[in-house]
Write a protein that holds these residues in place. Structure first.
Motif, PDB file in Angstrom:
ATOM      1  N   CYS A   2       0.833  -1.211   0.000  1.00  0.00           N
ATOM      2  CA  CYS A   2       0.000   0.000   0.000  1.00  0.00           C
ATOM      3  C   CYS A   2       0.863   1.254   0.000  1.00  0.00           C
ATOM      4  CB  CYS A   2      -0.933   0.009   1.209  1.00  0.00           C
ATOM      5  SG  CYS A   2      -2.192  -1.275   1.148  1.00  0.00           S
ATOM      6  N   ARG A   3       1.956   1.225   0.762  1.00  0.00           N
ATOM      7  CA  ARG A   3       2.888   2.372   0.778  1.00  0.00           C
ATOM      8  C   ARG A   3       3.440   2.625  -0.617  1.00  0.00           C
ATOM      9  NH1 ARG A   3       5.731   4.821   5.053  1.00  0.00           N
ATOM     10  NH2 ARG A   3       7.712   5.015   3.999  1.00  0.00           N
ATOM     11  N   LYS A   4       3.802   1.533  -1.299  1.00  0.00           N
ATOM     12  CA  LYS A   4       4.372   1.650  -2.648  1.00  0.00           C
ATOM     13  C   LYS A   4       3.347   2.227  -3.622  1.00  0.00           C
ATOM     14  CE  LYS A   4       6.995  -1.049  -5.967  1.00  0.00           C
ATOM     15  NZ  LYS A   4       7.558  -2.356  -6.287  1.00  0.00           N
ATOM     16  N   SER A   5       2.099   1.761  -3.554  1.00  0.00           N
ATOM     17  CA  SER A   5       1.075   2.280  -4.473  1.00  0.00           C
ATOM     18  C   SER A   5       0.751   3.740  -4.167  1.00  0.00           C
ATOM     19  CB  SER A   5      -0.185   1.416  -4.438  1.00  0.00           C
ATOM     20  OG  SER A   5      -0.846   1.552  -3.210  1.00  0.00           O
ATOM     21  N   ARG A   6       0.709   4.136  -2.870  1.00  0.00           N
ATOM     22  CA  ARG A   6       0.478   5.549  -2.525  1.00  0.00           C
ATOM     23  C   ARG A   6       1.616   6.419  -3.029  1.00  0.00           C
ATOM     24  NH1 ARG A   6      -1.093   3.458   2.519  1.00  0.00           N
ATOM     25  NH2 ARG A   6       0.863   4.151   3.417  1.00  0.00           N
ATOM     26  N   SER A   7       2.832   5.927  -2.916  1.00  0.00           N
ATOM     27  CA  SER A   7       3.996   6.670  -3.397  1.00  0.00           C
ATOM     28  C   SER A   7       3.931   6.851  -4.909  1.00  0.00           C
ATOM     29  CB  SER A   7       5.279   5.929  -2.998  1.00  0.00           C
ATOM     30  OG  SER A   7       6.402   6.591  -3.493  1.00  0.00           O
ATOM     31  N   ALA A   8       3.551   5.806  -5.634  1.00  0.00           N
ATOM     32  CA  ALA A   8       3.432   5.892  -7.095  1.00  0.00           C
ATOM     33  C   ALA A   8       2.339   6.886  -7.490  1.00  0.00           C
ATOM     34  CB  ALA A   8       3.125   4.510  -7.676  1.00  0.00           C
ATOM     35  N   GLU A   9       1.217   6.885  -6.766  1.00  0.00           N
ATOM     36  CA  GLU A   9       0.138   7.840  -7.045  1.00  0.00           C
ATOM     37  C   GLU A   9       0.612   9.278  -6.825  1.00  0.00           C
ATOM     38  OE1 GLU A   9      -3.415   6.980  -4.833  1.00  0.00           O
ATOM     39  OE2 GLU A   9      -3.372   4.884  -5.474  1.00  0.00           O
ATOM     40  N   GLN A  65       0.870  12.297  -9.593  1.00  0.00           N
ATOM     41  CA  GLN A  65       0.197  13.582  -9.376  1.00  0.00           C
ATOM     42  C   GLN A  65       1.183  14.744  -9.483  1.00  0.00           C
ATOM     43  OE1 GLN A  65      -1.634  13.095  -5.561  1.00  0.00           O
ATOM     44  NE2 GLN A  65      -3.416  11.997  -6.385  1.00  0.00           N
ATOM     45  N   ARG A  66       2.353  14.579  -8.862  1.00  0.00           N
ATOM     46  CA  ARG A  66       3.379  15.640  -8.939  1.00  0.00           C
ATOM     47  C   ARG A  66       3.847  15.827 -10.371  1.00  0.00           C
ATOM     48  NH1 ARG A  66       5.437  13.211  -4.153  1.00  0.00           N
ATOM     49  NH2 ARG A  66       7.062  12.233  -5.385  1.00  0.00           N
ATOM     50  N   LYS A  67       4.041  14.711 -11.100  1.00  0.00           N
ATOM     51  CA  LYS A  67       4.491  14.780 -12.484  1.00  0.00           C
ATOM     52  C   LYS A  67       3.446  15.488 -13.347  1.00  0.00           C
ATOM     53  CE  LYS A  67       6.141  12.009 -16.284  1.00  0.00           C
ATOM     54  NZ  LYS A  67       6.301  10.706 -16.867  1.00  0.00           N
ATOM     55  N   ALA A  68       2.168  15.147 -13.139  1.00  0.00           N
ATOM     56  CA  ALA A  68       1.101  15.793 -13.906  1.00  0.00           C
ATOM     57  C   ALA A  68       1.033  17.285 -13.591  1.00  0.00           C
ATOM     58  CB  ALA A  68      -0.234  15.126 -13.602  1.00  0.00           C
ATOM     59  N   ALA A  69       1.200  17.654 -12.336  1.00  0.00           N
ATOM     60  CA  ALA A  69       1.170  19.070 -11.945  1.00  0.00           C
ATOM     61  C   ALA A  69       2.363  19.818 -12.543  1.00  0.00           C
ATOM     62  CB  ALA A  69       1.169  19.195 -10.431  1.00  0.00           C
ATOM     63  N   ARG A  70       3.503  19.148 -12.601  1.00  0.00           N
ATOM     64  CA  ARG A  70       4.716  19.763 -13.147  1.00  0.00           C
ATOM     65  C   ARG A  70       4.597  19.944 -14.667  1.00  0.00           C
ATOM     66  NH1 ARG A  70       8.598  16.268 -10.968  1.00  0.00           N
ATOM     67  NH2 ARG A  70       8.174  14.938 -12.730  1.00  0.00           N
ATOM     68  N   ASP A  71       3.937  18.998 -15.338  1.00  0.00           N
ATOM     69  CA  ASP A  71       3.806  19.049 -16.796  1.00  0.00           C
ATOM     70  C   ASP A  71       2.695  19.987 -17.267  1.00  0.00           C
ATOM     71  OD1 ASP A  71       5.857  17.278 -16.918  1.00  0.00           O
ATOM     72  OD2 ASP A  71       4.607  15.513 -17.322  1.00  0.00           O
ATOM     73  N   ARG A  72       1.736  20.327 -16.396  1.00  0.00           N
ATOM     74  CA  ARG A  72       0.618  21.186 -16.777  1.00  0.00           C
ATOM     75  C   ARG A  72       1.055  22.556 -17.301  1.00  0.00           C
ATOM     76  NH1 ARG A  72      -2.292  20.306 -11.885  1.00  0.00           N
ATOM     77  NH2 ARG A  72      -2.717  18.124 -12.111  1.00  0.00           N
ATOM     78  N   PRO A  73       1.960  23.280 -16.615  1.00  0.00           N
ATOM     79  CA  PRO A  73       2.372  24.589 -17.146  1.00  0.00           C
ATOM     80  C   PRO A  73       3.049  24.469 -18.508  1.00  0.00           C
ATOM     81  CG  PRO A  73       2.990  24.402 -14.848  1.00  0.00           C
ATOM     82  CD  PRO A  73       2.500  23.056 -15.286  1.00  0.00           C
ATOM     83  N   ALA A  74       3.877  23.468 -18.710  1.00  0.00           N
ATOM     84  CA  ALA A  74       4.549  23.289 -19.994  1.00  0.00           C
ATOM     85  C   ALA A  74       3.521  22.988 -21.087  1.00  0.00           C
ATOM     86  CB  ALA A  74       5.569  22.160 -19.899  1.00  0.00           C
ATOM     87  N   GLN A  75       2.534  22.181 -20.769  1.00  0.00           N
ATOM     88  CA  GLN A  75       1.492  21.848 -21.727  1.00  0.00           C
ATOM     89  C   GLN A  75       0.683  23.092 -22.081  1.00  0.00           C
ATOM     90  OE1 GLN A  75       1.277  18.788 -23.131  1.00  0.00           O
ATOM     91  NE2 GLN A  75      -0.190  19.731 -24.520  1.00  0.00           N
ATOM     92  N   ALA A  76       0.430  23.961 -21.087  1.00  0.00           N
ATOM     93  CA  ALA A  76      -0.327  25.197 -21.341  1.00  0.00           C
ATOM     94  C   ALA A  76       0.444  26.104 -22.301  1.00  0.00           C
ATOM     95  CB  ALA A  76      -0.602  25.917 -20.032  1.00  0.00           C
ATOM     96  N   VAL A  77       1.776  26.173 -22.154  1.00  0.00           N
ATOM     97  CA  VAL A  77       2.604  26.996 -23.049  1.00  0.00           C
ATOM     98  C   VAL A  77       2.554  26.430 -24.462  1.00  0.00           C
ATOM     99  CG1 VAL A  77       4.981  27.693 -23.560  1.00  0.00           C
ATOM    100  CG2 VAL A  77       4.105  27.852 -21.232  1.00  0.00           C
ATOM    101  N   LEU A  78       2.669  25.104 -24.588  1.00  0.00           N
ATOM    102  CA  LEU A  78       2.611  24.479 -25.910  1.00  0.00           C
ATOM    103  C   LEU A  78       1.257  24.706 -26.573  1.00  0.00           C
ATOM    104  CD1 LEU A  78       4.428  21.092 -25.224  1.00  0.00           C
ATOM    105  CD2 LEU A  78       5.288  23.021 -26.542  1.00  0.00           C
ATOM    106  N   ASN A  79       0.200  24.600 -25.804  1.00  0.00           N
ATOM    107  CA  ASN A  79      -1.139  24.850 -26.349  1.00  0.00           C
ATOM    108  C   ASN A  79      -1.273  26.294 -26.819  1.00  0.00           C
ATOM    109  OD1 ASN A  79      -1.903  22.238 -25.878  1.00  0.00           O
ATOM    110  ND2 ASN A  79      -2.985  22.697 -23.960  1.00  0.00           N
ATOM    111  N   ALA A  80      -0.717  27.229 -26.049  1.00  0.00           N
ATOM    112  CA  ALA A  80      -0.783  28.651 -26.432  1.00  0.00           C
ATOM    113  C   ALA A  80       0.001  28.891 -27.714  1.00  0.00           C
ATOM    114  CB  ALA A  80      -0.244  29.520 -25.296  1.00  0.00           C
ATOM    115  N   LEU A  81       1.171  28.261 -27.860  1.00  0.00           N
ATOM    116  CA  LEU A  81       1.971  28.410 -29.070  1.00  0.00           C
ATOM    117  C   LEU A  81       1.247  27.828 -30.278  1.00  0.00           C
ATOM    118  CD1 LEU A  81       5.554  27.612 -27.744  1.00  0.00           C
ATOM    119  CD2 LEU A  81       4.648  29.835 -28.440  1.00  0.00           C
ATOM    120  N   ASP A  82       0.632  26.665 -30.105  1.00  0.00           N
ATOM    121  CA  ASP A  82      -0.130  26.047 -31.194  1.00  0.00           C
ATOM    122  C   ASP A  82      -1.283  26.949 -31.611  1.00  0.00           C
ATOM    123  OD1 ASP A  82       1.471  23.862 -31.317  1.00  0.00           O
ATOM    124  OD2 ASP A  82       0.163  22.566 -30.082  1.00  0.00           O
ATOM    125  N   HIS A  83      -1.921  27.569 -30.632  1.00  0.00           N
ATOM    126  CA  HIS A  83      -3.057  28.457 -30.916  1.00  0.00           C
ATOM    127  C   HIS A  83      -2.606  29.687 -31.705  1.00  0.00           C
ATOM    128  CE1 HIS A  83      -7.000  30.168 -30.392  1.00  0.00           C
ATOM    129  NE2 HIS A  83      -6.465  31.273 -29.867  1.00  0.00           N
TER     130      HIS A  83
END
Length: 193
Positions: free
Chosen positions: A160-167, A171-189
């Motif tokens: 359970c500790r391992k699965s919570r750590s992976a989750e 979540q941290r990776k998705a939060a970290r990638d969100r700003p970069a994705q927003a910049v790419l979307n703005a450039l594409d637009h």
């Protein structure tokens, strides 16, 4: 008394007290204690040879007095209760009120004065030590059990500790990638305009 004011249990003429069940106080408390309205609990207070959780604590109180006359063995504050230390090899198990499992000793030498917080912590540690599975159903074997050094007596399931750590990592990776994705979307637009 008319039939709507009496207990709904057949043959009982007592006054109805609980509207939801239609029972009198006697039948309600029998059900609460035993899980059955027809079971009459026999008490151990009059029988000196029947040792149950309550009668053992009464004996300790008679033998040594109230626990508040002593300091808590663990922290030194004023004690409130007699606590079982969990070391009697002949300890008994009992269900209090038909639902709370307790372990106790019939021998007074296995009890000590404790304050509420220390007694509750001791009981919680004992319950955790008796657990064989985690909340998700994983077996708590020595290989699958983590003991946190800052929380003595606590046990956690490694799976359970391992699965919570992976989750948390995802979540941290998705939060970290969100700003970069927003910049790419703005450039594409901007390129499409």
């Amino acid at each position: 008394m008319n039939a709507t004011q009496t207990c709904s249990i057949d043959g009982c003429e007592r006054k109805r007290k609980y509207a939801k069940t239609g029972w009198c106080q006697t039948h309600y408390h029998r059900w609460r204690r035993n899980g059955d309205t027809s079971t009459v609990r026999t008490t151990a207070f009059g029988d000196p040879y029947k040792l149950v959780y309550r009668s053992v604590h009464l004996r300790i109180h008679r033998l040594w007095g109230h626990a508040n006359q002593f300091p808590c063995v663990t922290c030194g504050q004023a004690a409130k209760e007699w606590a079982y230390d969990g070391t009697d090899p002949t300890a008994k198990d009992e269900l209090i009120a038909g639902q709370w499992p307790v372990k106790f000793s019939v021998h007074p030498e296995f009890y000590f004065p404790a304050c509420y917080p220390c007694h509750r912590a001791l009981d919680a540690g004992a319950r955790a030590a008796r657990r064989e599975r985690c909340g998700n159903g994983h077996e708590l074997t020595p290989d699958n059990t983590y003991v946190n050094p800052s929380k003595p007596g606590s046990r956690e399931c490694r799976a359970c500790r391992k699965s919570r750590s992976a989750e948390r990592y995802l979540q941290r990776k998705a939060a970290r990638d969100r700003p970069a994705q927003a910049v790419l979307n703005a450039l594409d637009h901007q390129e499409t305009e």
